[in-house]
Design an enzyme around this catalytic site. Structure first.
Site, short mmCIF file in Angstrom:
data_model
loop_
_atom_site.label_atom_id
_atom_site.label_comp_id
_atom_site.label_asym_id
_atom_site.label_seq_id
_atom_site.Cartn_x
_atom_site.Cartn_y
_atom_site.Cartn_z
N LYS A 87 3.79 -3.21 -6.67
CA LYS A 87 3.67 -1.83 -7.15
C LYS A 87 4.10 -1.70 -8.61
O LYS A 87 3.57 -0.86 -9.35
CB LYS A 87 4.48 -0.89 -6.26
CG LYS A 87 3.92 -0.75 -4.85
CD LYS A 87 2.50 -0.21 -4.87
CE LYS A 87 1.96 0.04 -3.48
NZ LYS A 87 0.59 0.63 -3.48
N ALA A 135 7.39 7.65 2.64
CA ALA A 135 6.45 8.64 3.18
C ALA A 135 6.31 8.46 4.68
O ALA A 135 6.42 7.35 5.22
CB ALA A 135 5.09 8.50 2.50
N ASP A 141 -12.91 1.53 3.79
CA ASP A 141 -11.82 1.02 4.62
C ASP A 141 -12.39 -0.02 5.57
O ASP A 141 -13.61 -0.20 5.66
CB ASP A 141 -11.16 2.17 5.40
CG ASP A 141 -9.68 1.90 5.69
OD1 ASP A 141 -9.32 0.72 5.91
OD2 ASP A 141 -8.90 2.87 5.73
N ASP A 199 -13.63 -4.36 2.26
CA ASP A 199 -12.40 -5.13 2.23
C ASP A 199 -12.01 -5.29 0.76
O ASP A 199 -12.67 -6.02 0.02
CB ASP A 199 -12.62 -6.49 2.89
CG ASP A 199 -11.39 -7.38 2.87
OD1 ASP A 199 -10.35 -6.98 2.29
OD2 ASP A 199 -11.47 -8.50 3.42
N VAL A 200 -10.96 -4.61 0.33
CA VAL A 200 -10.61 -4.62 -1.09
C VAL A 200 -10.11 -5.98 -1.56
O VAL A 200 -9.98 -6.21 -2.77
CB VAL A 200 -9.58 -3.52 -1.45
CG1 VAL A 200 -10.14 -2.13 -1.17
CG2 VAL A 200 -8.26 -3.74 -0.74
N ASN A 240 -6.10 3.70 -3.04
CA ASN A 240 -4.99 3.93 -2.11
C ASN A 240 -4.72 2.75 -1.19
O ASN A 240 -3.59 2.58 -0.74
CB ASN A 240 -5.30 5.18 -1.26
CG ASN A 240 -4.35 5.31 -0.09
OD1 ASN A 240 -3.18 5.64 -0.26
ND2 ASN A 240 -4.85 5.03 1.11
N TYR A 250 6.87 -6.30 -2.24
CA TYR A 250 6.21 -4.99 -2.33
C TYR A 250 6.48 -4.34 -3.68
O TYR A 250 5.59 -3.79 -4.32
CB TYR A 250 6.69 -4.10 -1.19
CG TYR A 250 5.98 -2.78 -1.09
CD1 TYR A 250 4.64 -2.72 -0.70
CD2 TYR A 250 6.63 -1.59 -1.37
CE1 TYR A 250 3.97 -1.51 -0.61
CE2 TYR A 250 5.98 -0.37 -1.27
CZ TYR A 250 4.65 -0.34 -0.89
OH TYR A 250 4.00 0.86 -0.80
N THR A 298 4.19 7.80 7.11
CA THR A 298 2.86 7.21 7.25
C THR A 298 2.85 6.23 8.43
O THR A 298 3.91 5.88 8.96
CB THR A 298 2.47 6.45 5.98
OG1 THR A 298 3.41 5.37 5.79
CG2 THR A 298 2.49 7.37 4.76
#
Length: 277
Positions: free
Chosen positions: A175, A204, A63, A79-80, A106, A171, A206
């Site tokens: 996905k 969710a 992360d 950093d993805v 995730n 978004y 979150t």
């Protein structure tokens, strides 16, 4: 299969077979396995990292910021959206923990608006994380996954991949691509003994949803609206999603691959009659 071990030693030197051990949810069912969780410092990722650790896995969180100190989770800055950062982080985890058996993809960011509300730069920014981030991490981890007797990749997708939700064009596109990527990866790697699945959470509870609610003119009314579109009448908890991820990551799910598991309170599949007024 040539080059693949049917029996892999645990990190403590004790061998275990590739047979299913225990039942889903057993404490210790992930003993000897190493799990990487991206975006594991908060929300769904943190709940997943905690649960995998509690079931015996050695967990490394990738992360940009560290998880809470009290969790004592292994943490590597990554950093993805940057391939070099991902490759360095994966190499660090594999070197420190002796391999990688489980990848939980995730890390992700949110986006609102219709197709005309976000410019090309915003589309690129979101896809760099939500889609290409889910390419980079398993791509870097594949050499290690191929050496595992219990290799699993779990992608965190979303109900918006299978249901049209207003003001989520970008978004949803990101996905939807993750859902297709999951199926393609599962087909590509099943004969290497690597399972690939995804979970499709509903709305969710979150940190991202908390930020959306805080920015709404009436946070209470917005939360009520979000809860009302869930047939069960409440938001999905991070812990419920983590439980589904842990199942798909477990050797107990050894014959489950190419599957999308909805954790959405019935949002995708149920059509209830309105309550009487």
């Amino acid at each position: 299969r040539p080059g693949r071990r049917s029996r892999r030693p645990d990190r403590d030197g004790v061998g275990h077979s590739s047979a299913v051990r225990g039942v889903v949810g057993d404490v210790g069912e992930l003993d000897g396995l190493v799990a990487v969780v991206t975006g594991g410092s908060s929300g769904i990722g943190l709940a997943t990292a905690r649960l995998l650790r509690d079931r015996g896995a050695r967990v490394a969180v990738l992360d940009l910021s560290s998880p809470p100190d009290e969790d004592a989770l292994s943490f590597v800055v990554a950093d993805v959206s940057d391939d070099a950062s991902v490759r360095a982080a994966v190499a660090s985890v594999a070197g420190d923990l002796g391999g990688i058996d489980i990848v939980v993809n995730n890390a992700g960011i949110g986006a609102q608006g219709t197709v005309e509300d976000n410019d090309d730069d915003e589309w690129r920014r979101v896809l760099e994380v939500n889609l290409l981030g889910m390419v980079r991490v398993p791509r870097a981890a594949l050499p290690h996954l191929r050496r595992s007797a219990h290799a699993a990749v779990v992608n965190v997708c979303s109900v918006v991949a299978t249901a049209g939700v207003p003001n989520r064009a970008l978004y949803s596109a990101s996905k939807g691509a993750v859902l297709s990527l999951t199926l393609a990866m599962a087909a590509d790697h099943v004969r290497e003994g690597i399972r690939v699945n995804c979970v499709n959470p509903g709305t969710a509870d979150t940190p991202w949803i908390e930020r959306l609610l805080a920015a709404a003119p009436s946070p209470a009314a917005e939360r009520a609206a979000l809860e009302a579109r869930q047939p069960q009448g409440r938001l999905v908890s991070a812990e419920e999603i983590a439980a589904a991820i842990a199942y798909l990551a477990s050797p107990s799910a050894g014959s489950t691959t190419g599957t999308s598991l909805a954790v959405d309170g019935g949002m995708q599949g149920l059509r209830l009659r309105p309550l009487p007024s």
